[in-house]
Write a protein that holds these residues in place. Structure first.
Motif, PDB file in Angstrom:
ATOM      1  N   GLU A  94       0.807  -1.205   0.000  1.00 26.77           N
ATOM      2  CA  GLU A  94       0.000   0.000   0.000  1.00 26.77           C
ATOM      3  C   GLU A  94       0.849   1.267   0.000  1.00 26.77           C
ATOM      4  O   GLU A  94       2.028   1.253   0.384  1.00 26.77           O
ATOM      5  N   ARG A  95       0.240   2.351  -0.393  1.00 26.21           N
ATOM      6  CA  ARG A  95       0.857   3.670  -0.291  1.00 26.21           C
ATOM      7  C   ARG A  95       1.188   3.923   1.179  1.00 26.21           C
ATOM      8  O   ARG A  95       0.334   3.767   2.051  1.00 26.21           O
ATOM      9  N   ALA A 129       2.187   0.632  -4.537  1.00 21.03           N
ATOM     10  CA  ALA A 129       1.571   1.955  -4.651  1.00 21.03           C
ATOM     11  C   ALA A 129       2.378   2.980  -3.860  1.00 21.03           C
ATOM     12  O   ALA A 129       2.954   2.658  -2.813  1.00 21.03           O
ATOM     13  N   GLY A 130       2.419   4.211  -4.370  1.00 20.03           N
ATOM     14  CA  GLY A 130       3.167   5.261  -3.691  1.00 20.03           C
ATOM     15  C   GLY A 130       2.468   6.604  -3.749  1.00 20.03           C
ATOM     16  O   GLY A 130       1.340   6.736  -4.243  1.00 20.03           O
ATOM     17  N   LYS A 131       3.184   7.622  -3.263  1.00 25.04           N
ATOM     18  CA  LYS A 131       2.630   8.969  -3.111  1.00 25.04           C
ATOM     19  C   LYS A 131       3.144   9.949  -4.165  1.00 25.04           C
ATOM     20  O   LYS A 131       2.963  11.153  -4.038  1.00 25.04           O
ATOM     21  N   SER A 142      -5.824   1.648  -8.202  1.00 27.67           N
ATOM     22  CA  SER A 142      -5.018   0.867  -9.140  1.00 27.67           C
ATOM     23  C   SER A 142      -5.907  -0.079  -9.944  1.00 27.67           C
ATOM     24  O   SER A 142      -6.968  -0.512  -9.496  1.00 27.67           O
ATOM     25  N   TYR A 149      -3.380   5.231  -5.027  1.00 24.57           N
ATOM     26  CA  TYR A 149      -2.043   5.737  -5.295  1.00 24.57           C
ATOM     27  C   TYR A 149      -2.124   7.182  -5.745  1.00 24.57           C
ATOM     28  O   TYR A 149      -3.186   7.707  -6.068  1.00 24.57           O
ATOM     29  N   SER A 158       9.104   3.684  -1.302  1.00 21.88           N
ATOM     30  CA  SER A 158       8.331   2.468  -1.059  1.00 21.88           C
ATOM     31  C   SER A 158       9.216   1.270  -0.744  1.00 21.88           C
ATOM     32  O   SER A 158       8.731   0.138  -0.703  1.00 21.88           O
ATOM     33  N   PHE A 185       2.589   1.863  -9.135  1.00 20.48           N
ATOM     34  CA  PHE A 185       1.538   2.864  -9.187  1.00 20.48           C
ATOM     35  C   PHE A 185       1.944   4.080  -8.351  1.00 20.48           C
ATOM     36  O   PHE A 185       1.940   4.022  -7.119  1.00 20.48           O
ATOM     37  N   GLY A 186       2.329   5.174  -9.008  1.00 24.80           N
ATOM     38  CA  GLY A 186       2.689   6.391  -8.286  1.00 24.80           C
ATOM     39  C   GLY A 186       3.862   6.196  -7.339  1.00 24.80           C
ATOM     40  O   GLY A 186       3.896   6.797  -6.266  1.00 24.80           O
ATOM     41  N   VAL A 187       4.840   5.389  -7.742  1.00 27.31           N
ATOM     42  CA  VAL A 187       5.982   5.096  -6.871  1.00 27.31           C
ATOM     43  C   VAL A 187       7.064   6.154  -7.082  1.00 27.31           C
ATOM     44  O   VAL A 187       7.407   6.501  -8.212  1.00 27.31           O
TER      45      VAL A 187
END
Length: 397
Positions: A94-95, A129-131, A142, A149, A158, A185-187
């Motif tokens: 997870e984020r 997933a990231g921020k 996602s 994300y 991450s 995803f948004g990493v």
């Protein structure tokens, strides 16, 4: 006692009184190891830091989700076998959570299928997933695993993936949802990713959905769809990437490619525009029965810079096009330098802008009978970086 909430596995929590001398001497990063998980079944939600041990033969029997604020550490040499034949088998981070998977060349970390005759699509894959920023917005869900994300922190961290193998991935949920080998995803670029192998995957090998994570030494072998893929405003750098389809690997989508890049399929002008940089890349087709649609398809508003790339097809294998920047949802813009082509790899199809040219060579790629790939020095990827993975190159026709 660590609380592994909803983690449906038989877990033995190892205390300092029950550790063997071997356990006492384990090399775990201080503050990142967490409690060793010594039960063999993995499934559920991980809510406190934990470690997977190389001495345990793990079975991934459902989705395993590392929850926000939690770190999962995986020891070098750990092997995780995923239950085959289902779409709910995957590892999700997870984020705000971290995965620390630090293998070595001698002892990589492997995710594989538990099937006696494994095949592409046996299980899902790894989803992180990231921020970091995405042009789809923040709090985006996602495509698979149901993670949120996106954010505003391109330096988000991450964790780390080093010397990691993911094989037989790509379980298909439906016509719109299919796992990749590894999905980012948004990493953010605080995440370390190097020395990665994805092989025998049903969908894409490695895909970036926005974010800014950088990747070094990534090898995609036998991928059903696209070897390397990005969308959603991805702005990272990919260095030393090798993608190959072997003779005999006939799993293929309608349009498998070496590289597929886009920015936003709904709005090609959405910001930030995808602007990745790729350096030292080889896309190789050895399969005469499956043509790659393109070596690189750059479309839907993305901009990209590619330096030192080889598009090659051995024997009667082929590409449809070397480069294609044309798309009815928005053309792409490509700056390419030190680009080479060998074999039946088509021509460039320009719908957007292509700056630079591709030179045809005759002494780039050859595949001798011992299944090693001979390359022209300084052209494309440095294949010696992947010697640790013990991959073979198959030519039978």
């Amino acid at each position: 006692m660590k609380n592994l909430k909803n983690l449906l596995l038989v877990v033995t929590i190892v205390s300092i009184f029950s550790c063997s001398s071997d356990d006492d001497n384990r090399s775990i990063d201080p503050g990142q190891g967490g409690t060793p998980i010594t039960g063999s079944e993995l499934k559920g939600e991980l809510t406190e830091d934990a470690t997977l041990l190389a001495s345990v033969a793990y079975n991934l029997t459902g989705s395993l989700t590392v929850k926000t604020g939690t770190t999962l550490t995986i020891e070098a040499g750990t092997i995780i076998k995923a239950k085959s034949g289902r779409t709910d088998i995957f590892l999700a981070v997870e984020r705000g959570a971290k995965l620390i998977a630090k293998g070595t060349a001698a002892n990589p970390i492997k995710f594989t299928s538990d099937a006696s005759s494994p095949k592409a699509g046996d299980w899902g894959g790894i989803v992180i997933a990231g921020k970091a920023i995405s042009n789809k917005g923040t709090d985006v869900q996602s495509e698979v695993a149901g993670l949120l994300y996106g954010g505003n922190d391109n330096s988000d961290n991450s964790g780390e993936l080093s010397y990691v193998i993911a094989e037989y991935t790509g379980a298909k949920i439906n016509g719109e949802q299919e796992f990749n080998g590894i999905s980012f995803f948004g990493v953010g670029n605080g995440t370390v990713v190097n020395n990665i192998v994805v092989s025998d995957g049903k969908d894409d090998g490695i895909e970036f959905f926005g974010g800014s994570v950088n990747v070094t030494n990534v090898y995609c072998a036998n991928i059903g769809d696209d070897m390397f893929d990005w969308t959603g405003g991805y702005t990272g750098t990919i260095t030393n990437a090798f993608g190959v389809r072997n003779d005999g690997f006939d799993e293929a989508s309608e349009d498998p490619r070496g590289i597929e890049g886009d920015s936003n399929g709904s709005d090609a002008t959405a910001t930030p525009i995808s602007r990745p940089t790729l350096r030292n890349v080889t896309i190789l087709n050895l399969n005469p029965d499956v043509a790659l649609k393109a070596g690189a398809e750059i479309r839907r508003g993305t901009e990209a810079t590619i330096d030192n790339v080889l598009f090659a097809a051995y024997g009667s294998a082929s590409f449809g096009n070397r480069i294609d920047t044309n798309d009815d949802k928005g053309n792409g813009i490509l700056t390419i330098s030190n680009a080479f082509a060998q074999g039946n790899v088509g021509d460039d199809k320009e719908g957007g802008d292509i700056t630079g040219t591709v030179s045809v060579i005759t002494d780039g790629i050859s595949v001798p009978s011992n299944n090693t790939v001979a390359t022209k020095a300084g052209v494309g990827a440095d294949l010696s970086a992947f010697a640790w993975a013990n991959q073979e190159f198959v030519v039978t026709k």
